[in-house]
Scaffold this motif. Structure first.
Motif, PDB file in Angstrom:
ATOM      1  N   LYS A 153       0.817  -1.207   0.000  1.00 44.22           N
ATOM      2  CA  LYS A 153       0.000   0.000   0.000  1.00 44.22           C
ATOM      3  C   LYS A 153       0.847   1.252   0.000  1.00 44.22           C
ATOM      4  O   LYS A 153       0.368   2.334  -0.293  1.00 44.22           O
ATOM      5  N   VAL A 174       1.717  16.026   4.071  1.00 43.82           N
ATOM      6  CA  VAL A 174       0.292  16.250   4.319  1.00 43.82           C
ATOM      7  C   VAL A 174      -0.375  16.821   3.068  1.00 43.82           C
ATOM      8  O   VAL A 174      -1.464  16.389   2.669  1.00 43.82           O
ATOM      9  N   THR A 200      -0.832  13.963   0.470  1.00 42.28           N
ATOM     10  CA  THR A 200      -1.755  12.863   0.742  1.00 42.28           C
ATOM     11  C   THR A 200      -3.113  13.327   1.238  1.00 42.28           C
ATOM     12  O   THR A 200      -4.054  12.550   1.229  1.00 42.28           O
ATOM     13  N   ASN A 201      -3.222  14.567   1.669  1.00 39.63           N
ATOM     14  CA  ASN A 201      -4.450  14.977   2.343  1.00 39.63           C
ATOM     15  C   ASN A 201      -5.142  16.199   1.775  1.00 39.63           C
ATOM     16  O   ASN A 201      -5.972  16.793   2.445  1.00 39.63           O
ATOM     17  N   THR A 202      -4.770  16.602   0.564  1.00 38.60           N
ATOM     18  CA  THR A 202      -5.489  17.729  -0.026  1.00 38.60           C
ATOM     19  C   THR A 202      -5.917  17.366  -1.433  1.00 38.60           C
ATOM     20  O   THR A 202      -5.405  16.424  -2.021  1.00 38.60           O
ATOM     21  N   SER A 203      -6.850  18.145  -1.966  1.00 41.01           N
ATOM     22  CA  SER A 203      -7.273  17.843  -3.332  1.00 41.01           C
ATOM     23  C   SER A 203      -6.158  18.189  -4.308  1.00 41.01           C
ATOM     24  O   SER A 203      -6.059  17.573  -5.373  1.00 41.01           O
ATOM     25  N   ASN A 215      -4.166  15.108  -4.544  1.00 44.63           N
ATOM     26  CA  ASN A 215      -4.905  14.115  -5.320  1.00 44.63           C
ATOM     27  C   ASN A 215      -4.785  14.401  -6.818  1.00 44.63           C
ATOM     28  O   ASN A 215      -4.586  13.505  -7.621  1.00 44.63           O
ATOM     29  N   SER A 216      -4.871  15.684  -7.156  1.00 48.19           N
ATOM     30  CA  SER A 216      -4.764  16.058  -8.560  1.00 48.19           C
ATOM     31  C   SER A 216      -3.373  15.762  -9.101  1.00 48.19           C
ATOM     32  O   SER A 216      -3.218  15.390 -10.266  1.00 48.19           O
ATOM     33  N   PHE A 242      -1.376  13.293  -8.221  1.00 46.67           N
ATOM     34  CA  PHE A 242      -1.324  11.859  -8.521  1.00 46.67           C
ATOM     35  C   PHE A 242      -2.074  11.554  -9.819  1.00 46.67           C
ATOM     36  O   PHE A 242      -1.608  10.793 -10.663  1.00 46.67           O
ATOM     37  N   ALA A 243      -3.258  12.156  -9.949  1.00 44.87           N
ATOM     38  CA  ALA A 243      -4.070  11.857 -11.122  1.00 44.87           C
ATOM     39  C   ALA A 243      -3.384  12.361 -12.387  1.00 44.87           C
ATOM     40  O   ALA A 243      -3.374  11.677 -13.408  1.00 44.87           O
ATOM     41  N   TYR A 287       2.952   7.877  -9.019  1.00 42.77           N
ATOM     42  CA  TYR A 287       3.243   7.047  -7.852  1.00 42.77           C
ATOM     43  C   TYR A 287       4.491   7.583  -7.159  1.00 42.77           C
ATOM     44  O   TYR A 287       5.480   7.912  -7.813  1.00 42.77           O
TER      45      TYR A 287
END
Ligand SMILES: Nc1ncnc2c1ncn2[C@@H]1O[C@H](COP(=O)(O)OP(=O)(O)OP(=O)(O)O)[C@@H](O)[C@H]1O
Ligand SMILES: [Mg+2]
Lengths: 266, 706
Positions: B279, B568, B571-574, B577-578, B580-581, B652
């Motif tokens: 993970k 932080v 791993t913990n904000t939009s 997330n963007s 990574f995407a 990743y």
């Protein structure tokens, strides 16, 4: 050049859409509309330009020429974000999920729920996990763990997740680009069911597929595209399944249907 | 199988009994080890005189650990005898731990012996002569060496022969027909068993050579620190490792009717740990970090000295800060080769603003100069980003261009390769005086922050821990590892908070008391990146004693703070997330409304800003800038990031991984010197490590498809 909306109370009306990639003319003057609470089957041969048409509608591609009306207003959809703001959700044929990210993160991508600590806004991971599991369960997809990465899942599972996401977030228009290509018989039936459910909730649906049987079951109207042109719009009551299939293959409107095809009423 | 044993089924009874007695055996073995270590028969770490019982810290820990281990084994054995259900899971874990312990003990002999043996070999000593000459060496050594060498030699010869044949068959077309012959097929596609046989023989050969080494190495007391007594650990290691391994394989298969129980049991320790590791993007780096750390700790006593640790931390802190940004960029699928040049330009600007002066502002104070210099970095990063998103050229090319272009700035600005020094323009380093009031205000703010976080966080953690504990009470031992961890974390947090508060109060009272109440003078440069002990008046860091010889730089502290913050964010904000995407599937990210171009531009700016900050630290550490400052850093930083588990293809990676990557890098840099390997080999070693790390990362990620 002036455009005017052709279908007064349509949910979406795309008028004279042209899309060129450099010198490649993929769409050459397509008119396309979706009425409120209508399921439109968008059909055509491989490479006809179906995906391109909906990518223009969702702001993924900018259009070369033409005008889009949404809910009666002329709109300029410049990015997928704009389309989302309008209430359009899409399951793309080739752009569904990010394989290395978890289900929950994929589900919420682009509109993550947050909570704030002072000026900082942090992801609400609990909500992300529970709501994504719940929302996917609502559309019949039972996942083991919302932290699982999408890359480890089967093609069908991925497609189901993309569909579940679109159904969950969709407000006015749901676009499904070959949503059933990787699904089993049972799963396909589910997709058809919630396509109808979406319509009953008041949404418009664009359904693209090569499986005419599926789309014939649910669609109210078919729009057939042939190498960048629109062949015509046909209501389900006017055509048989076989006629639709023939039109897609031959690119010709049978004599009997000329009336409904291109140029009808003009 | 084990379940069947508990239910007294005959066929499983033998295995069950075997495992039961294995557990008792391990209990006795554990107690024995504790005894041996305690009385100095099995030394760990450095010890002045083996027979004197002056235990060092490692040995005390080992003794206590073995006693606990023995107790657990005994408890498990009893549980199995009395056919308690929970003993199933216990025995799995105990066997697993046993294998780990055995492996660690074996490694603790093999690694140092291997290292030192290879050192001996590299010194042109005729081993055979030594071994044959010395009566002190037991009969075993020459024999082991001979057997080992023969095995390895024969093996290598055979493998080479087969490879050659295979090549011939593939390359020379006329021989193509041969491929259909049965015997040849053996060579072209050797069956699994043949490969295994080769591997086993090769392993035995290597083991024999190692054993020979283990007996030879102690003969060079001047060069090495291994004593015979330490080699005795080999036996203990084998005693733990082999039976443990066999037992673990035997109890692996368990069946159970209850669904929940089956899930808990089917998740064997090995699988559990593997799935947990899979993970985390930094799993490979974690394993590598532990392995390398252990290896150096065992190989040389100098490694864990505060001064060595401080020096390697100081060496990599600034690069580690840049690696954070590069990780962000790499996750979003891009690449920055120009960080070294940006560092050079920023450092030069900073120094130049303070000495020759900036265009509008004239000669500047350090802090405004630093800000302006970081702004310069910001501009450079924006240039990278804007070039990328407007031209759509791959970032490799764009930043290769800017790598050269930005370097030109420093080369032109500092003519003739001079070094721009602060001391050439100013008599003394700049100093700032912090009044007591400011100081105390800072402490009060610190106290408030601590109190607030404790207020917010602790009750939640307490509830979680209590809840988990109640599950444990209700369900027994199954699925409660998390409960133990959470309780542990809660207690640890409580402890840390209490310490922090006590320390802050101590500082507060010290500075408000009459004696300690003088102004604190701090060098500006020290504020950025000073030796920690040079801050404060009496050679202590705000009341905290630090060994005088340790070169602890403030940049280390900043580095860890940055790691925490950026972790932080990632791993913990939009935004994270963007990122990574964007790297994982740009099209899908765009289709979901992520503004991919903006994310990339932002990441280029983040890299540049972090590089700018690193440049300030570097300059503060050594107030002089030469035109080649930062050359080659880009590759080192990318190496750290890749070791840390980030994928070059994007999508990743983790900030913690970059931290570990940088730490591994630093440990190697310092450790290899301490072990006595020539610094010329450093680059080569790093190369090998990078490849090994990426292979490890891929293995750990296991079945994950892209
Ligand atoms: N980004 C692009 N650049 C250049 N040409 C493109 C691009 N995207 C699509 N095309 C071309 O446009 C044509 C139509 O593509 P499109 O994906 O819209 O077809 P489709 O009707 O969805 O086909 P299918 O049923 O196979 O999905 C194809 O010939 C394709 O080569
Ligand atoms: Mg398509």
């Amino acid at each position: 050049m002036q455009y005017k909306q052709q279908n007064a109370d349509a949910l979406v009306d795309m008028v004279d859409i042209h899309k060129y990639f450099g010198s490649v003319q993929v769409l050459r003057g397509v008119d396309f509309h979706v009425d409120r609470q209508e399921i439109v089957g968008l059909l055509g041969d491989n490479g006809a330009g179906k995906s391109t048409l909906i990518k223009v509608l969702t702001g993924f591609h900018s259009l070369t020429r033409g005008q889009i009306y949404f809910d009666g207003d002329a709109v300029a959809i410049e990015s997928p974000h704009d389309a989302r703001e309008l209430g359009i959700e899409t399951v793309h044929q080739d752009l569904a999920l990010v394989p290395l990210m978890s289900i929950a993160r994929n589900f919420w991508l682009g509109q993550e729920p947050t909570y704030s600590i002072g000026p900082f806004r942090l992801l609400d991971k609990k909500k992300m996990a529970s709501e994504s599991v719940g929302a996917l369960a609502d559309v019949g997809i039972h996942i083991r763990d919302s932290e699982e990465t999408v890359g480890t899942m089967s093609g069908g599972e991925r497609q189901s997740i993309a569909i579940g996401r679109a159904v969950y977030f969709g407000k006015k228009l749901l676009i499904l680009d070959e949503p059933t290509s990787a699904l089993s018989v049972g799963e396909t039936q589910k997709v058809l069911d919630y396509t109808i459910a979406a319509k009953e909730k008041g949404m418009g649906v664009i359904f693209i597929t090569h499986n005419i049987r599926h789309v014939y079951e649910v669609a109210d109207r078919f729009t057939i595209i042939e190498r960048g042109h629109k062949l015509g719009d046909f209501y389900k009551s006017e055509v048989t399944e076989n006629e639709v299939a023939d039109m897609i293959v031959t690119g010709q409107i049978p004599e009997r249907l000329r009336l409904y095809g291109e140029g009808a009423g003009e | 199988m084990m379940q069947a044993y508990l239910e007294n089924k005959r066929e499983a009874a033998t295995v069950g009994l075997l495992v039961t007695f294995l557990n008792f055996g391990f209990a006795i073995l554990g107690a024995l080890v504790a005894f041996l270590v305690f009385f100095g028969w099995m030394p760990f770490g450095e010890r002045a005189n083996i027979l004197r019982s002056d235990l060092n810290n490692i040995e005390i820990i080992v003794t206590i650990a073995s006693l606990i281990y023995a107790a657990c084994c005994a408890r498990t054995g009893f549980g199995l005898l009395r056919r308690e259900k929970s003993s199933l899971r216990w025995s799995q874990w105990m066997l697993f731990i046993t294998v780990m312990i055995g492996g660690a003990i074996l490694l603790s002999v093999i690694i140092p012996v291997g290292l030192k043996f290879s050192l001996l070999l590299s010194q042109d000593i005729d081993l055979r002569a030594v071994i044959n000459d010395t009566a002190a060496v037991s009969e075993l050594a020459p024999m082991a060496l001979m057997v080992g060498e023969t095995l390895i030699g024969v093996n290598l010869f055979l493998i080479a022969l087969l490879a050659l044949l295979a090549l011939l068959v593939f390359i020379i077309p006329p021989l193509d027909a041969l491929r259909r012959i049965d015997g040849i097929r053996l060579i072209v596609a050797p069956p699994r068993r043949l490969i295994v046989a080769f591997m086993v023989l090769l392993t035995i050969g290597v083991a024999c050579v190692l054993i020979a080494g283990a007996f030879t190495v102690p003969l060079y007391p001047g060069m090495t620190t291994i004593r015979d007594a330490e080699n005795h650990r080999l036996l203990a290691g084998l005693l733990f490792f082999l039976p443990g391994f066999v037992g673990y394989r035997l109890v692996r298969q368990v069946e159970e009717e209850s669904d929940e129980l089956r899930r808990a049991i089917a998740l064997t320790p090995g699988k559990f740990i593997r799935s947990e590791l899979a993970k985390s993007p930094s799993a490979g780096a974690i394993i590598g970090f532990i392995a390398i750390f252990m290896a150096f700790t065992m190989a040389t006593d100098l490694f864990l000295e505060p001064s060595s640790v401080a020096s390697f931390l100081s060496n990599v802190a600034t690069k580690g800060i840049i690696a954070i940004g590069v990780t962000y960029l790499m996750i979003s699928g891009e690449f920055d080769l120009s960080v070294g040049s940006i560092l050079g330009v920023t450092a030069l600007s900073f120094m130049n603003f303070m000495t020759n002066g900036a265009p509008v502002f004239g000669v500047m104070e350090p802090i405004p100069a630093a800000m302006l210099a970081i702004f310069v970095a910001f501009v450079l990063g924006s240039i990278n980003g804007v070039l990328l998103i407007t031209t759509r050229i791959p970032s490799f090319i764009v930043t290769l261009g800017t790598l050269l272009a930005f370097r030109a700035i420093t080369l032109v600005a500092i003519a003739g390769g001079r070094i721009l020094r602060y001391s050439d323009h100013h008599d003394a380093l700049p100093v700032i005086a912090i009044s007591n009031l400011v100081f105390m205000a800072l402490v009060v703010i610190g106290l408030l922050v601590v109190a607030f976080t404790a207020y917010r966080v602790l009750p939640v953690w307490y509830r979680q821990a209590a809840h988990a504990w109640s599950i444990r009470e209700a369900n027994g031992d199954f699925g409660t590892t998390g409960a133990l961890i959470r309780t542990g974390v809660f207690l640890l947090a409580l402890f840390v908070i209490v310490i922090a508060v006590i320390w802050l109060v101590a500082v507060f009272s010290y500075h408000s008391s009459a004696g300690g109440g003088q102004m604190v003078e701090v060098g500006y440069f020290d504020l950025f990146n000073g030796r920690v002990l040079s801050i404060g008046s009496e050679g202590d860091f705000f009341h905290m004693p630090i060994p005088r010889n340790a070169n602890v730089r403030l940049a280390i502290v900043w580095w860890f703070i940055f790691v925490a913050i950026f972790h932080v964010i990632l791993t913990n904000t939009s935004f994270g997330n963007s990122i990574f995407a964007t790297g994982g599937n740009e099209g899908a990210a765009r289709a979901q409304g992520v503004n991919v171009d903006r994310i990339k531009l932002q990441n280029f700016v983040i890299v540049a800003l972090l590089t700018g900050i690193a440049a300030i630290y570097e300059t503060a550490r050594n107030p002089g800038v030469d035109p080649l400052k930062g050359t080659g850093w880009e590759l080192e930083v990318i190496a750290m990031t890749v070791i840390g588990g980030a994928l070059l293809t994007g999508g990743y990676g983790s900030v913690v991984g970059s931290l570990l990557g940088a730490l591994i890098f630093g440990m190697l840099q310092t450790g290899l010197v301490l072990v006595g390997i020539e610094s010329r080999l450093f680059a080569g070693t790093i190369g090998v490590i990078i490849i090994a790390a990426v292979v490890l990362n891929t293995l750990v990620r296991g079945g994950q498809r892209n």
